[in-house]
Design a protein around this motif. Structure first.
Motif, mmCIF file in Angstrom:
data_model
loop_
_atom_site.group_PDB
_atom_site.id
_atom_site.type_symbol
_atom_site.label_atom_id
_atom_site.label_comp_id
_atom_site.label_asym_id
_atom_site.label_seq_id
_atom_site.Cartn_x
_atom_site.Cartn_y
_atom_site.Cartn_z
ATOM 1 N N TYR A 183 -7.210 -20.954 -34.333
ATOM 2 C CA TYR A 183 -8.154 -19.512 -33.881
ATOM 3 C C TYR A 183 -8.283 -19.620 -32.537
ATOM 4 N N GLY A 184 -8.565 -18.238 -31.939
ATOM 5 C CA GLY A 184 -9.096 -18.268 -30.681
ATOM 6 C C GLY A 184 -10.156 -17.578 -30.549
ATOM 7 N N ILE A 185 -10.838 -17.724 -29.342
ATOM 8 C CA ILE A 185 -12.240 -16.862 -29.128
ATOM 9 C C ILE A 185 -12.062 -16.382 -27.735
ATOM 10 N N PHE A 186 -12.298 -15.328 -27.310
ATOM 11 C CA PHE A 186 -12.326 -14.621 -26.118
ATOM 12 C C PHE A 186 -13.895 -14.371 -25.939
ATOM 13 N N TRP A 187 -14.377 -14.891 -24.778
ATOM 14 C CA TRP A 187 -16.011 -14.831 -24.792
ATOM 15 C C TRP A 187 -16.089 -13.852 -23.617
ATOM 16 N N ASP A 188 -16.258 -12.659 -23.846
ATOM 17 C CA ASP A 188 -16.057 -11.586 -22.720
ATOM 18 C C ASP A 188 -17.354 -11.344 -21.981
ATOM 19 N N ASN A 189 -17.589 -12.664 -21.146
ATOM 20 C CA ASN A 189 -19.150 -12.104 -20.409
ATOM 21 C C ASN A 189 -18.883 -12.780 -18.871
ATOM 22 N N THR A 190 -19.072 -11.795 -17.993
ATOM 23 C CA THR A 190 -18.600 -12.112 -16.509
ATOM 24 C C THR A 190 -19.699 -12.939 -15.747
ATOM 25 N N HIS A 191 -20.631 -13.010 -16.641
ATOM 26 C CA HIS A 191 -21.601 -14.088 -15.701
ATOM 27 C C HIS A 191 -21.344 -15.512 -15.763
ATOM 28 N N ARG A 192 -21.730 -16.018 -14.841
ATOM 29 C CA ARG A 192 -21.463 -17.557 -14.981
ATOM 30 C C ARG A 192 -21.466 -18.068 -16.480
ATOM 31 N N THR A 193 -20.495 -18.634 -16.686
ATOM 32 C CA THR A 193 -20.286 -19.004 -18.006
ATOM 33 C C THR A 193 -19.969 -20.455 -18.234
ATOM 34 N N GLN A 194 -20.433 -21.129 -19.516
ATOM 35 C CA GLN A 194 -19.963 -22.504 -19.566
ATOM 36 C C GLN A 194 -19.493 -23.051 -20.910
ATOM 37 N N PHE A 195 -18.484 -23.561 -21.184
ATOM 38 C CA PHE A 195 -17.990 -24.122 -22.565
ATOM 39 C C PHE A 195 -18.248 -25.544 -22.433
ATOM 40 N N ASN A 196 -18.974 -25.865 -23.588
ATOM 41 C CA ASN A 196 -19.227 -27.398 -23.707
ATOM 42 C C ASN A 196 -18.295 -27.593 -24.754
ATOM 43 N N LEU A 197 -17.060 -28.358 -24.809
ATOM 44 C CA LEU A 197 -16.244 -28.614 -25.869
ATOM 45 C C LEU A 197 -16.263 -29.814 -26.601
ATOM 46 N N GLY A 198 -17.606 -30.231 -27.060
ATOM 47 C CA GLY A 198 -17.436 -31.334 -27.911
ATOM 48 C C GLY A 198 -18.301 -32.421 -26.873
ATOM 49 N N GLN A 199 -18.770 -31.896 -25.721
ATOM 50 C CA GLN A 199 -19.342 -32.946 -24.850
ATOM 51 C C GLN A 199 -20.618 -33.346 -25.180
ATOM 52 N N ALA A 201 -23.648 -35.475 -27.979
ATOM 53 C CA ALA A 201 -23.518 -36.773 -28.691
ATOM 54 C C ALA A 201 -23.047 -36.847 -29.855
ATOM 55 N N ASP A 202 -23.094 -35.684 -30.858
ATOM 56 C CA ASP A 202 -22.722 -35.919 -32.303
ATOM 57 C C ASP A 202 -21.225 -35.343 -32.529
ATOM 58 N N GLU A 203 -20.874 -34.538 -31.367
ATOM 59 C CA GLU A 203 -19.527 -33.852 -31.591
ATOM 60 C C GLU A 203 -19.522 -33.283 -32.861
ATOM 61 N N LYS A 204 -20.513 -32.506 -33.396
ATOM 62 C CA LYS A 204 -20.404 -31.567 -34.472
ATOM 63 C C LYS A 204 -20.401 -30.331 -34.226
ATOM 64 N N HIS A 205 -20.612 -30.017 -32.933
ATOM 65 C CA HIS A 205 -20.558 -28.430 -32.457
ATOM 66 C C HIS A 205 -20.007 -28.530 -31.065
ATOM 67 N N TYR A 206 -19.823 -27.389 -30.699
ATOM 68 C CA TYR A 206 -19.544 -27.040 -29.347
ATOM 69 C C TYR A 206 -20.304 -25.634 -28.810
ATOM 70 N N ILE A 207 -20.298 -25.485 -27.773
ATOM 71 C CA ILE A 207 -21.285 -24.556 -27.150
ATOM 72 C C ILE A 207 -20.525 -23.596 -26.115
ATOM 73 N N LEU A 208 -20.662 -22.302 -26.445
ATOM 74 C CA LEU A 208 -20.381 -21.338 -25.487
ATOM 75 C C LEU A 208 -21.574 -20.472 -24.933
ATOM 76 N N GLU A 209 -21.720 -20.442 -23.376
ATOM 77 C CA GLU A 209 -23.166 -19.700 -23.128
ATOM 78 C C GLU A 209 -22.857 -19.306 -21.932
ATOM 79 N N SER A 210 -23.529 -17.970 -21.590
ATOM 80 C CA SER A 210 -23.397 -17.348 -20.442
ATOM 81 C C SER A 210 -25.089 -17.447 -19.783
ATOM 82 N N ASP A 211 -24.972 -16.992 -18.384
ATOM 83 C CA ASP A 211 -26.370 -17.068 -17.781
ATOM 84 C C ASP A 211 -27.226 -15.800 -18.413
ATOM 85 N N SER A 212 -26.356 -14.793 -18.444
ATOM 86 C CA SER A 212 -26.931 -13.566 -18.918
ATOM 87 C C SER A 212 -26.221 -12.718 -19.691
#
Ligand code: MIG
Length: 742
Positions: A183-199, A201-212
């Motif tokens: 699958y693919g995800i395009f996270w269309d947010n132009t604010h500062r954005t972070q993908f935390n791809l399994g970094q 502790a438990d590596e059971k989830h990942y995180i997509l986030e934008s500042d606003s």
């Protein structure tokens, strides 16, 4: 200060359906799920009572054909198409994506799902144990992004390494693949954005986030990575065919300081019989770094210089920066100030910042009026014969402000949705390149624009190619350019490449030889180096290195028909020109881990020598094909490592059995010279095929069907030629067949 707590969207209180869109009114926000196709779904979420205006610079396609969708409400709500099910848990709202057969692809983490922390928006998503991540645009980290944290914030970082999180380009597009699930995800947010791809502790989830901003993402359910990339590029657009000369070798330096120096470099190429199509003028051609001017002393007659270059078969590309010297005697500045084209401070008054010209003002490229004003200035350059434009410093890099960019509170138009730099930053360069592309199309409607940009956002392929900015003349940086360009290629931007030889620092002969060998197989092939560094032209390190460079630059030109095929494929469905091994061999688990080799198209496997002094290397031949060593013609089974010998003049290169590679004789420049004879280099396999795409190489007539397509097959020792399309008259007068039996 109290740290805001993460607030999940909460339970669904009611939902309403309008056609293929369903709105969910939740405890802590509003969620909208829209079905675009059988396998593309858009999810939006806001903390406010309604969504903001639907503006996106990335999205090219906004009208979608109606798809049959059913919505059922039971314990959960299910939105289903022929291929996809979106299962929405009600209390609290959690979204899960599954295939029609029920296989779960991905979904919200049960505990948190999506929501907000202060102004930040975030999605916690489930992570499978064997999930691998690719894409993410231009990133300097290893090929597979699993376990990494990456930041989308256009940043000029010439000191970048494998550990760097933010670089010039932001494409928040993620490709997930594991056996049987893609699958693919395009996270269309132009604010500062972070993908935390399994970094975590438990590596059971990942995180997509934008500042606003709002949560706004597209989910691509697919049967393969190819499908994810195809669908992503349907949404964000595909590249145009570049002018054919842009596939040639290009020579740059910061800077060739005068017309005389440019001419000298050009003459050297011809004298030494090293093919080359393009020479660059870096910032020093300008008058005090004033964009759209020429230094009257060092470049007194640009028109003559360009015409002399043209006679020798060279095109000239000039650099343009966004910073406009704040000088009331300078026309661009005066005119722009008078018309209100530059960014202002929140309290009023021009925003100024220092770049090359000293104090500068900056156009607001997110304003359509400003783009239309900026465009015609390019006439100054095009009128004297400049062939293409190089957009630099457009992150934007601004030296005398924190973070080396504009303050985040500088107001921007954002195409009629007034906002601040915090939201406009990542699309500043995108819109500069767009203004440039649109100007070139308008000023020269019959010619394909050639635009290079350093900063970009998702969708940039519609306007410009991307070069990877300031690297260094180091072996590590050479190695890093492979995964960097592979992921950029997987992210909708097939036309890309690094500074061959390295930008910062002094190159060495061996590094230049090895990098030029490999660079010949990248979509964009340009040698470039920084001010005060050692000369880096192909002849700068003596005869031996020059001979190696010449040999591989020539090979590039011999392969032009094959390259042109690949550019055509890329323009049709975003198929990468340079491909990771797994693109062609998804069933070979080993192919996902190889990031020091790549495929050029489906047929050529390139395994650069990435170490000083190395004269051999292990090459992984993916399973699912047989392979020929390009040099010895020896045949190997796939699914094994072989040792390739590599004296300084040898790049390990393998050809997939079953390929027919169209090639031509090397030429000094691409020009419009008719090709005459095409050699079909045949590597027999179970089924042996190839093709040849041709068009005029410079206009948009191919869009109207003026191209030719010839398919070849080699069966029982005989060549079959199938002319599928002949609207454009093929330049091939005859075929020379070269059969490589092992
Ligand atoms: O501050 O124009 O990445 O390719 O040679 C450096 C001078 C500005 C950065 C570009 C580089 C170019 C250089 N530029």
């Amino acid at each position: 200060m109290v740290r805001p707590q993460f607030q999940s969207v909460g339970a669904i209180q009611k939902f309403t359906r309008h056609g293929n869109t369903v709105d969910f009114h939740c405890q802590h926000g509003l969620v909208r799920i829209a079905v675009l196709t059988d396998n593309i779904v858009r999810v939006r979420a806001t903390q406010r009572t309604d969504f903001g205006a639907d503006v996106s610079y990335a999205v090219a396609k906004t009208k979608w054909a109606k798809v049959k969708t059913t919505v059922r409400s039971g314990k959960a709500i299910t939105i289903a198409t022929k291929k996809l099910r979106v299962i929405i848990n009600k209390t609290p709202l959690r979204i899960e994506f599954a295939r029609a057969d029920g296989t779960i692809l991905n979904g919200d983490e049960r505990a948190r799902g999506m929501g907000w922390e202060g102004t930040k928006c975030r999605s916690y998503r489930r992570l499978a144990a064997d999930e691998m991540f690719f894409g993410c645009g231009e990133k300097t980290s290893p090929l597979n992004k699993r376990g990494s944290k990456t930041t989308f914030w256009n940043t000029d970082d010439p000191g970048h390494t494998y550990a760097t999180e933010a670089i010039y380009v932001s494409i928040p597009f993620l490709i997930s693949t594991r056996p049987g699930t893609h699958y693919g995800i395009f996270w269309d947010n132009t604010h500062r954005t972070q993908f935390n791809l399994g970094q975590v502790a438990d590596e059971k989830h990942y995180i997509l986030e934008s500042d606003s901003g709002e949560i706004d993402y597209y989910f691509f359910a697919a049967d393969s990575v190819r499908e994810v990339v195809r669908d992503y590029s349907e949404l964000t657009g595909r590249m145009w065919m570049p002018p054919r000369w842009a596939l040639g070798f290009q020579q740059c330096r910061w800077s060739y300081m005068s017309a005389a120096e440019i001419m000298d470099v050009a003459r050297n190429f011809r004298k030494r019989k090293i093919p080359c199509d393009v020479i660059y003028c870096d910032i020093d051609y300008m008058d005090g770094y004033r964009v759209f001017t020429w230094n009257p002393r060092t470049f007194p007659k640009p028109r003559k210089m360009i015409s002399d270059l043209g006679k020798m078969g060279f095109k000239l590309v000039t650099i343009i920066d966004p910073g406009v010297k704040n000088d009331s005697k300078y026309a661009v500045c005066r005119d722009g100030r008078q018309k209100g084209m530059f960014l202002k401070k929140p309290e009023g008054g021009w925003f100024t910042g220092n770049v090359w010209p000293g104090e500068c003002v900056f156009p607001d490229f997110t304003n359509p009026k400003v783009r239309q004003w900026w465009g015609p200035w390019h006439k100054e350059l095009l009128d004297v014969g400049v062939a293409g434009i190089w957009n630099d410093m457009n992150e934007p890099a601004v030296w005398n402000h924190p973070g080396d960019t504009m303050p985040l509170d500088i107001p921007h138009d954002y195409d009629g949705q007034p906002t601040t730099h915090a939201r406009a930053h990542n699309v500043y360069g995108f819109n500069m390149a767009r203004a440039c592309h649109e100007a070139l199309r308008e000023l020269r409607p019959k010619q394909r624009p050639f635009v290079i940009t350093r900063a970009a956002y998702a969708g940039i392929q519609r306007y410009s190619m991307v070069w990877t900015g300031d690297n260094q003349s180091l072996w590590e940086q050479f190695a890093l350019s492979i995964p960097e360009c592979l992921n950029l290629s997987l992210s909708g931007v097939p036309f890309c490449g690094p500074d061959v030889g390295g930008f910062g620092g002094n190159c060495t002969g061996e590094l230049l030889a090895r990098w030029t060998q490999a660079g010949a197989f990248f979509p964009f092939f340009r040698n470039h180096t920084a001010l005060h560094t050692r000369r880096q032209e192909p002849w700068a390190f003596g005869k031996k290195v020059e001979d190696v460079c010449r040999r591989y630059i020539r090979l590039r030109y011999q392969l032009l028909p094959y390259f042109y095929n690949l550019f055509h494929e890329a323009s049709v469905n975003a198929t990468p020109i340079m491909r990771p091994l797994f693109w062609e061999f998804p069933d070979d688990p080993n192919s996902y881990a190889v990031d020091d080799q790549f495929l050029l198209g489906a047929s050529l496997l390139v395994a650069p020598i990435l170490k000083l002094g190395a004269r051999q290397r292990g090459v992984y031949l993916p399973a699912g094909g047989d392979w020929y060593d390009y040099w010895t013609k020896q045949k190997y089974d796939g699914g094994q490592y072989v040792t390739a010998l590599a004296t300084l003049d040898t790049l390990p290169l393998f050809v997939r059995a079953g390929s027919i590679i169209p090639m031509i004789k090397p030429m000094e420049f691409i020009g419009r010279k008719s090709i005459g004879e095409i050699t079909l280099d045949i590597y027999p396999g179970k089924k042996t095929t190839g093709y040849l795409y041709e068009d005029d190489g410079e206009s948009f007539n191919y869009e109207r069907g003026l191209y030719s397509l010839t398919h070849f097959a080699w069966t029982n020792g005989k060549l079959q030629v199938n002319k599928r399309r002949t609207v454009y008259k093929s330049a091939a007068r005859r075929y020379r067949v070269q059969v490589n039996n092992d």
